[in-house]
Enzyme design. Structure first.
Site, PDB file in Angstrom:
ATOM      1  N   ASP A 195      -7.170   3.309  -3.023  1.00 16.62           N
ATOM      2  CA  ASP A 195      -7.870   3.461  -1.736  1.00 16.62           C
ATOM      3  C   ASP A 195      -8.067   4.941  -1.458  1.00 16.62           C
ATOM      4  O   ASP A 195      -7.099   5.700  -1.361  1.00 16.62           O
ATOM      5  CB  ASP A 195      -7.029   2.809  -0.624  1.00 16.62           C
ATOM      6  CG  ASP A 195      -7.732   2.803   0.732  1.00 16.62           C
ATOM      7  OD1 ASP A 195      -8.876   3.309   0.829  1.00 16.62           O
ATOM      8  OD2 ASP A 195      -7.132   2.289   1.703  1.00 16.62           O
TER       9      ASP A 195
ATOM     10  N   GLU B 298     -11.201   1.134  -3.207  1.00 20.72           N
ATOM     11  CA  GLU B 298     -11.477   0.918  -1.785  1.00 20.72           C
ATOM     12  C   GLU B 298     -12.057   2.176  -1.146  1.00 20.72           C
ATOM     13  O   GLU B 298     -11.506   3.274  -1.313  1.00 20.72           O
ATOM     14  CB  GLU B 298     -10.152   0.517  -1.116  1.00 20.72           C
ATOM     15  CG  GLU B 298     -10.249   0.097   0.334  1.00 20.72           C
ATOM     16  CD  GLU B 298      -8.871  -0.347   0.886  1.00 20.72           C
ATOM     17  OE1 GLU B 298      -7.974  -0.673   0.074  1.00 20.72           O
ATOM     18  OE2 GLU B 298      -8.710  -0.350   2.114  1.00 20.72           O
TER      19      GLU B 298
ATOM     20  N   GLY C   4      -4.328  -3.757   6.338  1.00 15.90           N
ATOM     21  CA  GLY C   4      -3.275  -3.541   7.331  1.00 15.90           C
ATOM     22  C   GLY C   4      -3.441  -2.216   8.030  1.00 15.90           C
ATOM     23  O   GLY C   4      -4.194  -1.343   7.571  1.00 15.90           O
TER      24      GLY C   4
ATOM     25  N   LYS D 142     -10.087  -6.235   8.442  1.00 18.51           N
ATOM     26  CA  LYS D 142      -9.019  -5.931   9.403  1.00 18.51           C
ATOM     27  C   LYS D 142      -9.510  -6.370  10.769  1.00 18.51           C
ATOM     28  O   LYS D 142     -10.573  -5.918  11.199  1.00 18.51           O
ATOM     29  CB  LYS D 142      -8.729  -4.425   9.455  1.00 18.51           C
ATOM     30  CG  LYS D 142      -8.115  -3.852   8.200  1.00 18.51           C
ATOM     31  CD  LYS D 142      -7.850  -2.359   8.357  1.00 18.51           C
ATOM     32  CE  LYS D 142      -7.355  -1.772   7.050  1.00 18.51           C
ATOM     33  NZ  LYS D 142      -7.239  -0.303   7.114  1.00 18.51           N
TER      34      LYS D 142
ATOM     35  N   SER E 121       0.864  -1.181   0.000  1.00 16.45           N
ATOM     36  CA  SER E 121       0.000   0.000   0.000  1.00 16.45           C
ATOM     37  C   SER E 121       0.903   1.234   0.000  1.00 16.45           C
ATOM     38  O   SER E 121       1.705   1.413   0.917  1.00 16.45           O
ATOM     39  CB  SER E 121      -0.882  -0.032   1.250  1.00 16.45           C
ATOM     40  OG  SER E 121      -1.509   1.212   1.455  1.00 16.45           O
TER      41      SER E 121
ATOM     42  N   LYS F 116      -1.136  -1.021  -4.398  1.00 14.61           N
ATOM     43  CA  LYS F 116      -2.300  -0.187  -4.026  1.00 14.61           C
ATOM     44  C   LYS F 116      -1.815   1.236  -3.849  1.00 14.61           C
ATOM     45  O   LYS F 116      -0.811   1.457  -3.175  1.00 14.61           O
ATOM     46  CB  LYS F 116      -2.915  -0.734  -2.731  1.00 14.61           C
ATOM     47  CG  LYS F 116      -3.790   0.257  -1.940  1.00 14.61           C
ATOM     48  CD  LYS F 116      -4.529  -0.453  -0.808  1.00 14.61           C
ATOM     49  CE  LYS F 116      -4.712   0.428   0.413  1.00 14.61           C
ATOM     50  NZ  LYS F 116      -5.409  -0.254   1.520  1.00 14.61           N
TER      51      LYS F 116
ATOM     52  N   LYS G 232      -2.895   5.168  -2.667  1.00 15.52           N
ATOM     53  CA  LYS G 232      -3.870   6.027  -1.993  1.00 15.52           C
ATOM     54  C   LYS G 232      -4.233   7.155  -2.949  1.00 15.52           C
ATOM     55  O   LYS G 232      -3.350   7.712  -3.620  1.00 15.52           O
ATOM     56  CB  LYS G 232      -3.254   6.603  -0.715  1.00 15.52           C
ATOM     57  CG  LYS G 232      -2.910   5.555   0.336  1.00 15.52           C
ATOM     58  CD  LYS G 232      -4.125   5.152   1.139  1.00 15.52           C
ATOM     59  CE  LYS G 232      -3.747   4.241   2.300  1.00 15.52           C
ATOM     60  NZ  LYS G 232      -4.929   3.834   3.075  1.00 15.52           N
TER      61      LYS G 232
ATOM     62  N   ASP H  18     -13.819  -0.873   3.332  1.00 15.13           N
ATOM     63  CA  ASP H  18     -12.879  -1.017   4.448  1.00 15.13           C
ATOM     64  C   ASP H  18     -13.566  -0.431   5.693  1.00 15.13           C
ATOM     65  O   ASP H  18     -14.272  -1.142   6.414  1.00 15.13           O
ATOM     66  CB  ASP H  18     -11.571  -0.286   4.083  1.00 15.13           C
ATOM     67  CG  ASP H  18     -10.544  -0.219   5.209  1.00 15.13           C
ATOM     68  OD1 ASP H  18     -10.854  -0.615   6.339  1.00 15.13           O
ATOM     69  OD2 ASP H  18      -9.401   0.259   4.966  1.00 15.13           O
TER      70      ASP H  18
HETATM   71  O1  OSB Z   1      -7.093   2.413   4.637  1.00 15.71           O
HETATM   72  O2  OSB Z   1      -6.148   0.562   4.380  1.00 15.71           O
HETATM   73  C1  OSB Z   1      -6.187   1.658   4.948  1.00 15.71           C
HETATM   74  C2  OSB Z   1      -3.191   2.067   7.257  1.00 15.71           C
HETATM   75  C3  OSB Z   1      -3.760   2.727   8.319  1.00 15.71           C
HETATM   76  C4  OSB Z   1      -5.082   3.065   8.259  1.00 15.71           C
HETATM   77  C5  OSB Z   1      -5.839   2.739   7.123  1.00 15.71           C
HETATM   78  C6  OSB Z   1      -5.275   2.061   6.062  1.00 15.71           C
HETATM   79  C7  OSB Z   1      -3.919   1.754   6.112  1.00 15.71           C
HETATM   80  C8  OSB Z   1      -3.194   1.100   5.017  1.00 15.71           C
HETATM   81  C9  OSB Z   1      -1.958   0.377   5.453  1.00 15.71           C
HETATM   82  O3  OSB Z   1      -3.488   1.216   3.850  1.00 15.71           O
HETATM   83  C10 OSB Z   1      -1.571  -0.838   4.761  1.00 15.71           C
HETATM   84  C11 OSB Z   1      -0.401  -1.501   5.452  1.00 15.71           C
HETATM   85  O4  OSB Z   1      -0.462  -1.824   6.656  1.00 15.71           O
HETATM   86  O5  OSB Z   1       0.607  -1.675   4.768  1.00 15.71           O
HETATM   87 MG    MG Z   2      -8.323   1.232   3.345  1.00 17.55          MG
END
Ligand code: OSB
Ligand code: MG
Length: 371
Positions: A188, A213, A290, A262, A135, A161, A163, A238
């Protein structure tokens, strides 16, 4: 098993690189590591509440409060032998799912170790390695993002992925797709859009994304349902899926075609597994999200992702992607087929390194509180 002692450890570890999302930028990993002691065995769990209420309403401070005043008193000194008993004892307390998950998951480790089975086996896992991706946060420029992606592809990650947020979306994704026509790519938004911005999502349909996402507000299941009906790309929820009931609602309303699970967000492994089973029955693939976990939380995610319906790569990258040094070992490493190996030792399969824990620990409390 008589629950003799429970400890809370608030730790703060510097990230190797800051992580930026539509919600802001984070420089450190903060979490509460929870240890549950019984008969010479210690189980560990990680409460993923962050410093502020940006991803979830919970914070480190609210989670500590709920653990200290409400959850730990339910179990300390008691004779507890099953996860169901733990969940039963937590049931009078509403919400506060990250706090509950941290403690429930420590019990999973404790019981798995006591029964000499791996956490994956105890959960009904079927895989000895799990597919993973990476990510990638919002970058200062598109060129920088392309550079970062190139590095992760070279490391062996086969699913990327990124953001997104308004202004960091169409052009960014177009550039990535132009450079790599057929990598597994997903985005995401962490709730950065509203339905009025439907146009951008129609435009994203051309990029063959695995999924989009959490584009809209986390409470807005109905909005996601409307959006999904108007675009081809699968939506993945999510933040919206914080309970089994929310998953049932989302699937009933066709608000998504994929779910990110999660354990912290849904209140622990039991509910995570129930959501997994629900989705499996309905032919909805899931993957493990994660929260930039330490190896304690990461080990739990790896075990969970070994269940049969976790068919999409998880946000479970190698430990070295996050920290210079972790508080628990061994580190998780990336295999050359973009997988991570599921530990087969009893319990979660990683051990706390006390010298490291002490280095990064900023608050500690032991129960029963001897004053
Ligand atoms: O939206 O998936 C998310 C981390 C903290 C809070 C929200 C998110 C995330 C990640 C982290 O995208 C992914 C990772 O742990 O590598
Ligand atoms: Mg997410």
């Amino acid at each position: 098993m008589k629950i003799e002692k429970i400890e809370l450890h608030h730790v703060e570890l510097p990230f190797l690189h800051p992580f930026e999302s539509s919600r802001g930028i984070t420089f450190n990993k903060t979490c509460i590591i929870i240890s549950v002691h019984s008969g010479g065995i210690t189980g560990y769990g990680e409460c993923s509440a962050e410093a502020g209420p940006w991803y979830s309403a919970e914070t480190i401070v609210t989670a500590w409060h709920i653990l200290e005043e409400f959850l730990i008193p339910q179990v300390i000194g008691q004779d507890i032998n099953t996860i169901e008993e733990v969940v039963q004892k937590f049931s009078p307390i509403r919400g506060n799912r990250m706090a509950k998950a941290g403690l429930e998951n420590a019990f999973w480790d404790l019981f798995a170790k006591a029964g000499s089975v791996s956490l994956s086996k105890m959960m009904g896992g079927v895989r000895d390695k799990i597919p993973v991706g990476v990510s990638i946060g919002i970058q200062p420029s598109i060129n920088k993002l392309l550079e970062v992606i190139e590095k992760f592809l070279a490391d062996g990650y086969r699913r990327i992925k990124i953001k997104i947020k308004p202004g960091w979306d169409f052009e960014v994704i177009r550039s990535v797709r132009e450079r790599w026509h057929d990598i597994l790519l997903q985005v995401d938004a962490n709730s950065a859009y509203t339905l009025e911005q439907i146009k951008i999502f129609k435009e994203l349909d051309q990029f063959n994304l695995l999924l989009i996402e959490q584009p809209l507000n986390y409470e807005d299941i109905s909005g996601h349902s409307k959006l999904q009906a108007l675009i081809k790309t699968p939506l993945c929820l999510d933040e919206s899926i914080y309970s089994l009931e929310r998953a049932i609602l989302a699937l009933e309303l066709n608000a998504c075609k994929v779910i990110n699970i999660k354990p912290g967000r849904v209140g622990g492994f039991i509910t995570a597994i129930k959501i997994h089973d629900l989705c499996k029955g309905k032919g909805i693939p899931v993957w493990c999200g994660g929260m930039y976990e330490t190896n304690i939380g990461r080990a739990g995610n790896v075990a969970l992702a070994s269940l049969s319906n976790f068919t999409l790569p998880g946000d479970i990258s190698a430990s070295s992607r996050y920290f210079k040094e972790d508080i628990a070992l061994p580190d998780f490493i990336l295999n050359n087929d973009s997988t991570i190996t599921v530990p087969s030792m009893p319990g979660i399969g990683v051990d706390i390194k006390y010298n490291k824990l002490l280095r990064y620990r900023i608050k500690h409390q032991s129960f029963p509180n001897k004053g």
